[in-house]
Design a protein around this motif. Structure first.
Motif, PDB file in Angstrom:
ATOM      1  N   GLU B  17       0.825  -1.212   0.000  1.00  0.00           N
ATOM      2  CA  GLU B  17       0.000   0.000   0.000  1.00  0.00           C
ATOM      3  C   GLU B  17       0.859   1.261   0.000  1.00  0.00           C
ATOM      4  O   GLU B  17       1.935   1.292   0.600  1.00  0.00           O
ATOM      5  N   ASN B  18       0.363   2.297  -0.665  1.00  0.00           N
ATOM      6  CA  ASN B  18       0.974   3.620  -0.581  1.00  0.00           C
ATOM      7  C   ASN B  18       0.376   4.340   0.624  1.00  0.00           C
ATOM      8  O   ASN B  18      -0.818   4.226   0.885  1.00  0.00           O
ATOM      9  N   LEU B  19       1.193   5.091   1.345  1.00  0.00           N
ATOM     10  CA  LEU B  19       0.662   5.727   2.549  1.00  0.00           C
ATOM     11  C   LEU B  19       1.279   7.111   2.758  1.00  0.00           C
ATOM     12  O   LEU B  19       2.345   7.431   2.214  1.00  0.00           O
ATOM     13  N   VAL B  20       0.579   7.892   3.575  1.00  0.00           N
ATOM     14  CA  VAL B  20       1.014   9.257   3.872  1.00  0.00           C
ATOM     15  C   VAL B  20       1.029   9.452   5.381  1.00  0.00           C
ATOM     16  O   VAL B  20       0.051   9.157   6.066  1.00  0.00           O
ATOM     17  N   GLY B  60      14.432   7.310  -3.039  1.00  0.00           N
ATOM     18  CA  GLY B  60      13.856   5.999  -3.314  1.00  0.00           C
ATOM     19  C   GLY B  60      12.338   6.034  -3.281  1.00  0.00           C
ATOM     20  O   GLY B  60      11.701   6.797  -4.005  1.00  0.00           O
ATOM     21  N   ARG B  61      11.742   5.231  -2.412  1.00  0.00           N
ATOM     22  CA  ARG B  61      10.280   5.174  -2.313  1.00  0.00           C
ATOM     23  C   ARG B  61       9.708   6.242  -1.387  1.00  0.00           C
ATOM     24  O   ARG B  61       8.492   6.278  -1.170  1.00  0.00           O
ATOM     25  N   ILE B  77       5.141   7.251   1.477  1.00  0.00           N
ATOM     26  CA  ILE B  77       5.878   6.007   1.290  1.00  0.00           C
ATOM     27  C   ILE B  77       5.153   5.194   0.231  1.00  0.00           C
ATOM     28  O   ILE B  77       3.970   4.849   0.391  1.00  0.00           O
ATOM     29  N   ALA B  78       5.833   4.912  -0.855  1.00  0.00           N
ATOM     30  CA  ALA B  78       5.235   4.150  -1.943  1.00  0.00           C
ATOM     31  C   ALA B  78       5.514   2.660  -1.762  1.00  0.00           C
ATOM     32  O   ALA B  78       6.581   2.266  -1.283  1.00  0.00           O
ATOM     33  N   ALA B  79       4.524   1.857  -2.165  1.00  0.00           N
ATOM     34  CA  ALA B  79       4.692   0.398  -2.192  1.00  0.00           C
ATOM     35  C   ALA B  79       5.315  -0.110  -0.892  1.00  0.00           C
ATOM     36  O   ALA B  79       6.407  -0.684  -0.881  1.00  0.00           O
TER      37      ALA B  79
END
Lengths: 110, 113
Positions: B17-20, B60-61, B77-79
């Motif tokens: 999941e992508n998150l903030v 990076g991510r 944060i991606a993936a």
């Protein structure tokens, strides 16, 4: 990479002992800091130093003192350790462009 | 006095999941904003530093942004991966005089496999 080294990962001391926590950095940074970290309270600043022999109180200086005789070394002193000083102690160094932390010292006062 | 708030205090997400993560500060006179990661029982590892003239930084991510006018920073944060599980802290540095970092209390992130 900047390296900030704290001399001990774990310490157990008795109430009333004088305790020294040492921090050394290898990047010629002017600024060095001591924080303590407690659950629910986050990181709180104890003391900081902008240069050799200079020190300023942070938010919670009571019961602590510091020493900075050389630029690379910043020592935190607990004059008479008490159980409420059981905590994780974190040292940091840096300049305007970011700060680097040591790995921390978990101090237990019994 | 500068105060830094991080919401949520804890977050649990499935892997991928992508998150903030959010960080807000009361004083718009922020000079620098730095994001850190802390693993249990360890020190703080710097992730990203956004200087006063910048609006975002990427590694990076990870992507961090800073909006001084609204007093907010976000860490994207991606993936997400299980190895991203840690506590994430933001810290602000005021513009005038002091070089002290003021920390939020952190967001504890758990990424479930």
């Amino acid at each position: 990479d900047v390296k900030v080294t704290q001399s001990s990962r774990y310490l157990v001391k008795r109430t009333g002992e004088k305790v020294f926590l040492e921090c050394v950095q290898d990047m010629d940074h002017e600024n060095m800091f001591w924080y303590r970290q407690d659950p629910g309270l986050g990181l709180r600043l104890i003391y900081f130093s902008y240069d050799v022999k200079m020190k300023e109180k942070g938010d919670i200086p009571e019961g602590y003192s510091v020493s900075r005789e050389k630029k690379e070394r910043f020592s935190l002193i607990l004059e008479s350790a008490s159980t409420n000083q059981t905590s994780m102690y974190l040292c940091a160094s840096g300049r305007t462009y970011g700060y680097t932390f040591g790995s921390g010292t978990r101090l237990t006062v019994v | 006095k500068q105060e830094v708030t991080q919401i949520p205090a804890a977050l649990s997400v499935p892997e991928g999941e992508n998150l903030v993560l959010n960080c807000s500060f009361t004083d718009s006179a922020i000079y620098n904003l730095q994001w850190f990661r802390q693993d249990p029982g360890k020190g703080l590892t710097s992730l990203l530093l956004i200087q006063s003239s910048q609006r975002e930084q990427t590694s990076g991510r990870l992507n961090a942004s800073l909006d001084k006018s609204s007093g907010r920073s976000t860490l994207y944060i991606a993936a997400s991966q299980p190895g991203d599980s840690a506590t994430y802290l933001c810290a602000g540095q005021r513009q005038s005089g002091s070089e002290k970092l003021v920390f939020g209390k952190g967001t504890k992130l758990t990424v479930n496999p």
